[in-house]
Write a protein that holds these residues in place. Structure first.
Motif, PDB file in Angstrom:
ATOM      1  N   SER A  89      42.889  23.451  -1.756  1.00  0.00           N
ATOM      2  CA  SER A  89      41.554  23.838  -2.237  1.00  0.00           C
ATOM      3  C   SER A  89      41.031  25.041  -1.466  1.00  0.00           C
ATOM      4  O   SER A  89      40.427  25.950  -2.050  1.00  0.00           O
ATOM      5  CB  SER A  89      40.563  22.687  -2.058  1.00  0.00           C
ATOM      6  OG  SER A  89      40.934  21.601  -2.859  1.00  0.00           O
TER       7      SER A  89
ATOM      8  N   ASP B 108      41.151  23.456  -9.712  1.00  0.00           N
ATOM      9  CA  ASP B 108      41.338  22.646  -8.507  1.00  0.00           C
ATOM     10  C   ASP B 108      41.366  21.170  -8.859  1.00  0.00           C
ATOM     11  O   ASP B 108      40.341  20.522  -8.963  1.00  0.00           O
ATOM     12  CB  ASP B 108      40.218  22.934  -7.491  1.00  0.00           C
ATOM     13  CG  ASP B 108      40.537  22.336  -6.128  1.00  0.00           C
ATOM     14  OD1 ASP B 108      41.617  21.707  -5.989  1.00  0.00           O
ATOM     15  OD2 ASP B 108      39.723  22.493  -5.195  1.00  0.00           O
ATOM     16  N   GLU B 109      42.567  20.666  -9.070  1.00  0.00           N
ATOM     17  CA  GLU B 109      42.743  19.253  -9.439  1.00  0.00           C
ATOM     18  C   GLU B 109      41.812  18.851 -10.578  1.00  0.00           C
ATOM     19  O   GLU B 109      41.041  17.890 -10.465  1.00  0.00           O
ATOM     20  CB  GLU B 109      42.518  18.359  -8.223  1.00  0.00           C
ATOM     21  CG  GLU B 109      43.490  18.649  -7.100  1.00  0.00           C
ATOM     22  CD  GLU B 109      43.492  17.558  -6.041  1.00  0.00           C
ATOM     23  OE1 GLU B 109      43.272  16.388  -6.409  1.00  0.00           O
ATOM     24  OE2 GLU B 109      43.718  17.881  -4.872  1.00  0.00           O
TER      25      GLU B 109
HETATM   26 MG    MG Z   1      41.638  19.727  -2.617  1.00  0.00          MG
END
Ligand code: MG
Ligand code: ADP
Lengths: 256, 215
Positions: A47, A173-174
């Motif tokens: 991240s 991000d995910e």
């Molecule tokens: Mg992360």
């Protein structure tokens, strides 16, 4: 600036939070239209790296270049703000927890930034919202508030919101990590559609199958370094590093 | 209990209640203004402004409002500040209430999920655009109830200005005790009128709170 040739060029990225070094000299390039996946265990710095690209988490060392312009320039505050706002308009970002604006409908979530930043009229913005929400299959819920939507629907609206600014790069991000398993596919479908349209994307994900199916290249990160990178068929089937093998083995066990 | 007396003085108490209401409204407006500026200072990116905001809050919450009123009204002329009692009351109480409201407003703003500002900034909004389009509308919803508590405290604090002879409810009650020797009736009457004002205010706050909630 003339030596700059890559679309996204991260050079010797270094990031520390106090004494904790989270990114250790990471270099990475992405070409226009490429889709790069980033995998790695929690806390490895995925991240932070993604957020460094639009300077949401400013690097403590190194450079980020996008399409020939350095993103993390050192400038006086006002100039920096102007510069970074212009850069961020070109980079869409999708978060694990959606971060939709709860006081706005899906339509307003999508139209707000284009109206404010590009001076779109209400009609033009409405048309844009309809287009973008249609693209992610959310046209029917255009006047719903986020609280009235499922997780998968929220994430699709969040993607539409990012796309409405016509970014040249999308960061995920995910995007599906917070979703119930049965809602993952509808979001993956949208991302696949973007892949087919040759959107340049950097995708942090825990879903190896999805990464394998859309990414041109996958990076495995561990403890702030890129341990290994390559085409998915090589990285997943035939990794060369022990740490990569270990991660994939553990991950497969976990998935069962 | 002397109901006849209560009836007789009632019109004068009613008039005094209007003064209390006017005092409360003006104090609330000044308090909100000071609170907004105070919160902006406390959340500023400039260290000096943050310091000023923090000092404001600790000084005005850290001393009795009555002392602040006395300093302003009785001490003011010594340093060239000439105010009549009503003006001193509004300004003194308003600045005091502003210190509490600073913390309420700041609290509501920082209670908005940090992902909201990030999402707005990621789209390219400036910090200020993100604040007023995304953060403040959400913070506003969070601050209605606690500001209602501040308002309730502030209305009750207006009783303090009796000490500097503003002719509001508490002062009026005291004055009639001097001529009637009936403190029970006089204070009861004042208390009932305060209760009505506070009840109406509470209902108004609850109404606003319902109005601003999302869906
Ligand atoms: Mg992360
Ligand atoms: N704002 C922050 N302050 C301090 N430490 C942070 C902050 N953000 C992330 N970290 C730390 O940096 C490391 C990497 O975090 P992150 O990039 O979120 O990892 P990943 O996304 O791979 O799970 C973690 O150890 C995390 O605790």
């Amino acid at each position: 600036m003339t030596e700059q040739t890559h679309f996204v060029d991260i050079r010797h990225a270094q990031k520390s939070f106090g004494s904790l070094e989270v990114l250790k000299d990471i270099s990475l390039t992405v070409e226009r239209g490429q889709i790069v996946g980033i995998i790695g265990s929690s806390g490895s710095g995925k991240s932070t790296l993604l957020r460094a690209i639009n300077d949401l988490d400013p690097l403590t060392g190194g450079e980020v270049w996008l399409d020939g312009v350095q993103v993390n320039k050192t400038l006086p505050h006002r100039q920096y703000e102007k510069h970074i706002n212009a850069m961020r308009q070109q980079v869409g970002m999708v978060f694990q927890h959606f971060n939709l604006f709860p006081h706005m409908t899906a339509r307003q979530n999508v139209t707000m930034a284009p109206m404010m930043l590009k001076g779109l009229s209400q009609e033009a913005a409405d048309k844009l919202a309809e287009e973008q929400l249609d693209k992610v299959g959310m046209l029917e819920r255009i006047d719903y508030y986020p609280s009235q939507l499922s997780g998968g629907q929220k994430q699709r609206v969040a993607i539409a919101r990012a796309l409405a600014m016509e970014p040249k790069l999308m960061l995920f991000d995910e995007a599906t990590s917070a979703l119930d398993p049965e809602l993952v596919e509808e979001v993956n479908m949208v991302m696949k559609k973007l892949a087919e349209e040759h959107m340049t994307m950097i995708i942090v994900t825990h879903e190896m199958d999805f990464a394998a199916s859309v990414c041109d290249r996958v990076l495995f990160m561990d403890k702030g370094v890129v341990v290994e990178e390559g085409p998915p068929e090589v990285l997943f089937r035939n990794p060369s590093k022990d740490r990569t093998r270990e991660f994939l083995r553990k991950h497969l066990e976990g998935a069962k | 209990m002397d109901f006849e007396l209560m009836q007789k003085v009632f019109p004068f108490f009613l008039e005094a209640a209007w003064t209390t209401i006017l005092l409360s409204v003006l104090t609330a407006i000044l308090g909100l203004t000071c609170g907004t500026l105070g919160a902006a200072a406390r959340l500023s990116r400039f260290r000096s402004l943050r310091f000023i905001g923090a000092a404001y809050v600790s000084v005005f919450r850290g001393t009795p409002a009555l002392i602040q009123l006395f300093i302003l009204y009785f001490g003011g002329p010594q340093i060239g500040i000439q105010l009549d009692a009503f003006q001193a009351g509004v300004i003194g109480l308003g600045i005091n209430a502003g210190a509490y409201m600073t913390e309420t407003i700041r609290g509501a703003i920082i209670a908005v999920d940090s992902g909201q500002r990030e999402a707005a900034r990621t789209l390219g909004l400036s910090n200020w655009q993100a604040t007023y389009k995304v953060i403040l509308p959400q913070a506003a919803r969070l601050m209605v109830r606690p500001l209602g508590v501040n308002l309730n405290m502030l209305i009750k604090a207006t009783a303090l200005v009796a000490a500097i002879s503003v002719i509001e409810l508490t002062y009026t009650a005291q004055r009639y005790i001097g001529s009637t020797y009936k403190p029970f009736e006089m204070f009861l009457l004042a208390g009932i009128l305060y209760m009505i004002i506070l009840y109406a205010t509470g209902r108004a706050v609850a109404w606003v709170d319902r109005k601003v909630q999302i869906t």
